[in-house]
Motif scaffolding. Structure first.
Motif, PDB file in Angstrom:
ATOM      1  N   ALA A   1       0.828  -1.214   0.000  1.00  0.00           N
ATOM      2  CA  ALA A   1       0.000   0.000   0.000  1.00  0.00           C
ATOM      3  C   ALA A   1       0.859   1.260   0.000  1.00  0.00           C
ATOM      4  O   ALA A   1       0.553   2.230  -0.701  1.00  0.00           O
ATOM      5  N   VAL A   2       1.923   1.225   0.789  1.00  0.00           N
ATOM      6  CA  VAL A   2       2.828   2.384   0.838  1.00  0.00           C
ATOM      7  C   VAL A   2       3.476   2.604  -0.522  1.00  0.00           C
ATOM      8  O   VAL A   2       3.604   3.743  -0.986  1.00  0.00           O
ATOM      9  N   LEU A   3       3.872   1.527  -1.178  1.00  0.00           N
ATOM     10  CA  LEU A   3       4.508   1.647  -2.490  1.00  0.00           C
ATOM     11  C   LEU A   3       3.536   2.219  -3.521  1.00  0.00           C
ATOM     12  O   LEU A   3       3.910   3.082  -4.321  1.00  0.00           O
ATOM     13  N   GLN A   4       2.286   1.791  -3.476  1.00  0.00           N
ATOM     14  CA  GLN A   4       1.276   2.335  -4.389  1.00  0.00           C
ATOM     15  C   GLN A   4       1.055   3.825  -4.121  1.00  0.00           C
ATOM     16  O   GLN A   4       0.957   4.625  -5.053  1.00  0.00           O
ATOM     17  N   GLU A   5       0.979   4.193  -2.845  1.00  0.00           N
ATOM     18  CA  GLU A   5       0.808   5.614  -2.499  1.00  0.00           C
ATOM     19  C   GLU A   5       2.024   6.418  -2.941  1.00  0.00           C
ATOM     20  O   GLU A   5       1.890   7.527  -3.456  1.00  0.00           O
ATOM     21  N   TRP A   6       3.206   5.867  -2.761  1.00  0.00           N
ATOM     22  CA  TRP A   6       4.436   6.537  -3.190  1.00  0.00           C
ATOM     23  C   TRP A   6       4.403   6.804  -4.692  1.00  0.00           C
ATOM     24  O   TRP A   6       4.717   7.906  -5.140  1.00  0.00           O
TER      25      TRP A   6
END
Length: 110
Positions: free
Chosen positions: A64-69
């Motif tokens: 999820a963090v990677l997608q938000e990044w």
């Protein structure tokens, strides 16, 4: 070319440094082109960590963090392109006003 013009009759001046505007436009374009590559620099490590933590809540959080990044990098890239285009248009506008004003004064001086 640096341009000066009196502002509001108050004795102040407005300085427009067209080469600096052009240089800043180039810098913004460069940042916009570099942002996706720089933003992707942690992808492999983050994906590897998520894979290693498969089955743990942390793995999903890393995804999820990677997608938000990626979303944030994309947004930043778009904003840099918009700012570059606006700065370029501003420089072109100042240059056109200078050209028009110079032409007008040339005609008046004849």
């Amino acid at each position: 070319m640096t341009n000066s013009a009196a502002v509001g009759g108050g004795g102040g001046s407005l300085e427009v440094n067209l080469p600096a505007l052009s240089q800043a436009t180039g810098a913004l374009n460069g940042m916009a082109l570099d942002a996706p590559n720089i933003g992707a620099s942690a992808d492999a490590d983050t994906q590897a960590a998520a894979k290693a933590l498969s089955g743990w809540a942390t793995a999903g959080a890393l995804d999820a963090v990677l997608q938000e990044w990626h979303s944030q990098v994309s947004s930043l890239t778009g904003q840099l392109h918009q700012n570059s285009a606006a700065m370029s248009a501003t420089a072109a506008g100042y240059q056109q006003v200078n050209t028009d004003t110079s032409t007008l004064f040339s005609r008046l001086g004849r």
